[in-house]
Structure formats: C-alpha cells, structure tokens
Design an enzyme around this catalytic site. Structure first.
Site, PDB file in Angstrom:
ATOM      1  N   HIS A 204      -2.480   7.029  -1.268  1.00 14.35           N
ATOM      2  CA  HIS A 204      -2.654   7.848  -2.470  1.00 14.35           C
ATOM      3  C   HIS A 204      -3.252   7.090  -3.649  1.00 14.35           C
ATOM      4  O   HIS A 204      -3.481   7.660  -4.700  1.00 14.35           O
ATOM      5  CB  HIS A 204      -1.342   8.514  -2.894  1.00 14.35           C
ATOM      6  CG  HIS A 204      -0.307   7.554  -3.410  1.00 14.35           C
ATOM      7  ND1 HIS A 204       0.499   6.838  -2.569  1.00 14.35           N
ATOM      8  CD2 HIS A 204       0.044   7.196  -4.658  1.00 14.35           C
ATOM      9  CE1 HIS A 204       1.316   6.087  -3.287  1.00 14.35           C
ATOM     10  NE2 HIS A 204       1.054   6.278  -4.567  1.00 14.35           N
TER      11      HIS A 204
HETATM   12  N1  UDP Z   1       8.091   8.947   0.382  1.00 15.41           N
HETATM   13  C1  UDP Z   1       8.630  10.188   0.674  1.00 15.41           C
HETATM   14  N2  UDP Z   1       7.841  11.108   1.297  1.00 15.41           N
HETATM   15  C2  UDP Z   1       6.553  10.872   1.655  1.00 15.41           C
HETATM   16  C3  UDP Z   1       6.005   9.597   1.345  1.00 15.41           C
HETATM   17  C4  UDP Z   1       6.797   8.662   0.700  1.00 15.41           C
HETATM   18  O1  UDP Z   1       9.798  10.445   0.398  1.00 15.41           O
HETATM   19  O2  UDP Z   1       5.891  11.758   2.223  1.00 15.41           O
HETATM   20  C5  UDP Z   1       8.946   7.962  -0.329  1.00 15.41           C
HETATM   21  C6  UDP Z   1       9.035   6.597   0.319  1.00 15.41           C
HETATM   22  O3  UDP Z   1      10.097   6.530   1.247  1.00 15.41           O
HETATM   23  C7  UDP Z   1       9.297   5.700  -0.877  1.00 15.41           C
HETATM   24  C8  UDP Z   1       8.572   6.391  -2.010  1.00 15.41           C
HETATM   25  O4  UDP Z   1       8.349   7.741  -1.581  1.00 15.41           O
HETATM   26  O5  UDP Z   1      10.688   5.665  -1.151  1.00 15.41           O
HETATM   27  C9  UDP Z   1       7.253   5.723  -2.324  1.00 15.41           C
HETATM   28  O6  UDP Z   1       6.573   6.486  -3.236  1.00 15.41           O
HETATM   29  P1  UDP Z   1       4.989   6.453  -3.409  1.00 15.41           P
HETATM   30  O7  UDP Z   1       4.338   5.925  -2.187  1.00 15.41           O
HETATM   31  O8  UDP Z   1       4.618   7.802  -3.921  1.00 15.41           O
HETATM   32  O9  UDP Z   1       4.782   5.491  -4.648  1.00 15.41           O
HETATM   33  P2  UDP Z   1       4.605   3.919  -4.819  1.00 15.41           P
HETATM   34  O10 UDP Z   1       5.776   3.273  -4.140  1.00 15.41           O
HETATM   35  O11 UDP Z   1       3.294   3.539  -4.228  1.00 15.41           O
HETATM   36  O12 UDP Z   1       4.639   3.725  -6.296  1.00 15.41           O
END
Ligand code: UDP
Length: 354
Positions: A204
């Site tokens: 994303h």
């Molecule tokens: N996650 C979720 N559903 C999804 C994809 C990710 O619940 O379809 C959770 C994942 O387990 C983690 C968090 O979302 O706990 C990560 O969020 P994201 O990838 O949006 O953000 P980033 O960590 O890159 O800031």
C-alpha cells in the site's frame, strides 16, 4: 493521571489497544480520540471489535486529503478538544499524519506528549512517515522506543536520556494477546487455505502502488513467485484504486482487506510474506514466518538482524530469487528483547509514576 490516547488509522489500533488497557489497569483516567484519517469501514470498524477496543469517546471527523489538508484538519479539530479535556498527557502512536498533527497541537499545550514507537528511522525523507517520526520525536516529552536501534537514534539526535524508555513493542502485545483466538477461529477453513501451503502479499505504500510501471513490475514478480507458492493478496483500498481493472497474475488471489483476527490467522499460517508494511515486518518476526520487504530500506532493522525479514527492494529478479531462497531455507528467528507482550505495562508504569 488523566491521559488522552489518539488513534487514526489501521496500523494505530493494534498499538493503542494495549496501551489504553494498561493505563486503565494502572488506574489512570483515559479518553480515546479517533482522529479519523480513514473512514473506510474495512480498515476501521472491524478493528474495534477484534481488539476489544471501546468506541472512541471523541471522533475528530477529519477525513482524508493531501498531507497538508489532513494535518490542518486534525490540528483544527483537536485543539479545542484538548483545551476542554486538559489532560496530564496525550499519547500518540506510530507515524501516520494524524500522529504528527496531534503532536504539534499538544506540544503547544500544558499536556505532556508521549510517543509510542519512538526513534524508528528509515533515513528516507521522501516517505511522509519519516518526516512525521522526526518531528513527533523532536516534540515529545516521553519517548517509548521498541528496540535498541531506536534508542540509539534518539540519543544521536540529542534527546535527553531521561525522556527515552526502551519498553519493547506494543504491536507484539496485541499479536500475542490475540493469536490464540485468531488461529482457533474458522478463518483459514472459510478461505479454503491450508497452513504452510501459501504466501501472503500486502502492498500500500505510494512508492509501490502509485506508479503504474513499478506496480506492473511488482505484479510480474508476484506472478513468478506464485508459480512456486500460490499467494493471497488482501488488497488495501488505496491499492485497489491503483490496480483499476488490471488483472492479477495466475495464483495471486485477491481478497478484501481483512479484519485483524482474520489477517493474523492468514499471516500465521503463511510460508512466506511479501510486503511493504511496517507492522508486518514485526509480526512475521514474532511468528517466525519469512518476510520479504519490497522496499529499499527499513526503519525496523531488528526484524532483519534478529528476525525473519529481508529487504529486497523492487527488482523482480531479486524478489523472485529471494522468495525461492526463503522457501528452501526457512529462517531461525530470535524474538527481540522486550517483544514479550508486556510493552504497554511498562509504558503505563512510566506514565503513571512521572
Ligand atoms: N492488517 C490487517 N488486515 C489486512 C492487512 C493488515 O489487519 O488486510 C494488519 C496487520 O496485521 C498489522 C497492521 O494491519 O497489524 C499493519 O497495518 P498497515 O500495513 O496498514 O500499516 P503499516 O504497518 O505499514 O504502517
């Protein structure tokens, strides 16, 4: 002790939930503010239910928009609320744009500012998250670092020693608290997945999904990995928009964004994860699942030095070769210090004694 905790987007909820629970258990008066960066229910409502997070006491209703629009809207909505609530401390988590906006408002108030997940640095200022991290840490009174590298960054930037607390990782608190429930549920069966026979993809970051040439090259790499190990791909709303009506390669199966418990079950059963997410690099380290990070750097280096993460960039040849190697030789991870399910307790202890 009167604390306002702020969450704004998917990666915030699993960080705020354990902190709020630990502050409540320590006898603090807590207020939960939703800074409302994303309104899509797929990346919002289900997390409150899955994490047992109470409904927000206040909703800023700031919506989405450009970086400056989001920052301004959250600041304008949060300032009068903060004046009214007049807490002892405002707790912000992570590195989303609302975290920065709330920090800017709090720094000019009487309240102390506490940052959970302080000190992470990718060194790449073209990512808005990196700018947010730098400014929030500069303004914070209490900085809760998840790992020794984060402490070292804060020290090098001149943050006074007494403000920095190495407490471990709150995302791992949520993971360990919910993993049993997640894997005991029917998720894999419902999706027709057999543990150890598939990989998971999430993408994303703007650098990966906004440029059609980069996105096509990544899809090509995923298609080649899927010939060896079929992939499931819970598609983030931003990525869905970027994909348009492009077909996905064979054996790369799109899914809607999953709720927290469903996603944990899918992630825990995977042979391999390919991602540009920050949180997944940490979760796969604790789950012992090989992780290939489709970026050029990470702000979470302990997931590489101690965990299961490998930084492989965006070049299809390199991604495919790394996937093949990871499928041949699963890593032997070591869980970083303090990634033990009790980081939030240590945070509450610091905040309640200060
Ligand atoms: N996650 C979720 N559903 C999804 C994809 C990710 O619940 O379809 C959770 C994942 O387990 C983690 C968090 O979302 O706990 C990560 O969020 P994201 O990838 O949006 O953000 P980033 O960590 O890159 O800031």
């Amino acid at each position: 002790m009167d604390a306002v905790c702020v969450a704004a987007a998917r990666p915030n909820f699993m960080k705020v939930a354990p902190v709020l629970a630990a502050l409540d258990a320590a006898g603090a008066t807590t207020t939960l503010v939703h800074a409302g960066q994303h309104y899509d229910p797929e990346v919002n409502d289900v997390f409150f239910a899955d994490l047992g997070l109470r409904p927000p006491d206040h909703h800023l209703g700031s919506g989405s928009g450009s970086q400056a629009t989001q920052t301004a809207r959250v600041m304008t909505a949060f300032e009068p609320l903060l004046d009214r609530l007049a807490p002892d401390v405002v707790v912000v988590v992570g590195d989303v744009t609302a975290t920065l906006a709330v920090a800017l408002v709090t720094a000019k108030s009487e309240a102390r500012l506490a940052h959970v997940e302080a000190g992470l640095r990718s060194g790449n200022r073209s990512m808005p998250e990196e700018v947010n991290r730098l400014v929030v840490d500069r303004l914070s009174d209490e900085l809760f670092a998840p790992s020794p590298d984060a402490v070292a960054h804060l020290r090098a930037e001149g943050v006074p020693e007494e403000r920095v607390h190495l407490v471990g990782n709150v995302m791992v608190d949520s993971l360990l608290a919910n993993l049993g429930r997640a894997t005991a549920g029917p998720t894999l069966e419902d999706l027709g997945l057999v543990p150890g026979t598939y990989g998971v993809v999430t993408l994303h970051r703007p650098a990966n999904v906004d440029d059609p040439v980069v996105l096509d090259r990544l899809l090509d790499a995923l298609g080649r990995v899927a010939e060896r190990c079929p992939l499931v791909f819970p598609v983030h709303p931003r990525t869905r928009a970027a994909l348009g009506d492009r077909p996905l390669p064979a054996d790369v199966r799109p899914l809607p964004p999953l709720g927290y418990l469903d996603f944990l079950a899918v992630e825990a059963g995977a042979r391999l994860v390919l991602t540009d997410s920050g949180g997944l690099q940490e979760e796969t380290t604790v789950l012992g699942v090989p992780c290939l990070t489709l970026r050029d750097e990470t702000e979470r280096p302990v997931t590489v030095t101690e965990g299961t993460n490998e930084i492989v960039g965006r070049d299809p040849e390199r991604i495919v070769a790394a996937a093949e190697a990871a499928l041949e030789r699963p890593p032997a991870p070591h869980r970083p210090e303090g990634w033990d399910g009790h980081a939030a307790d240590r945070i509450a202890e610091v905040l309640c004694r200060a």
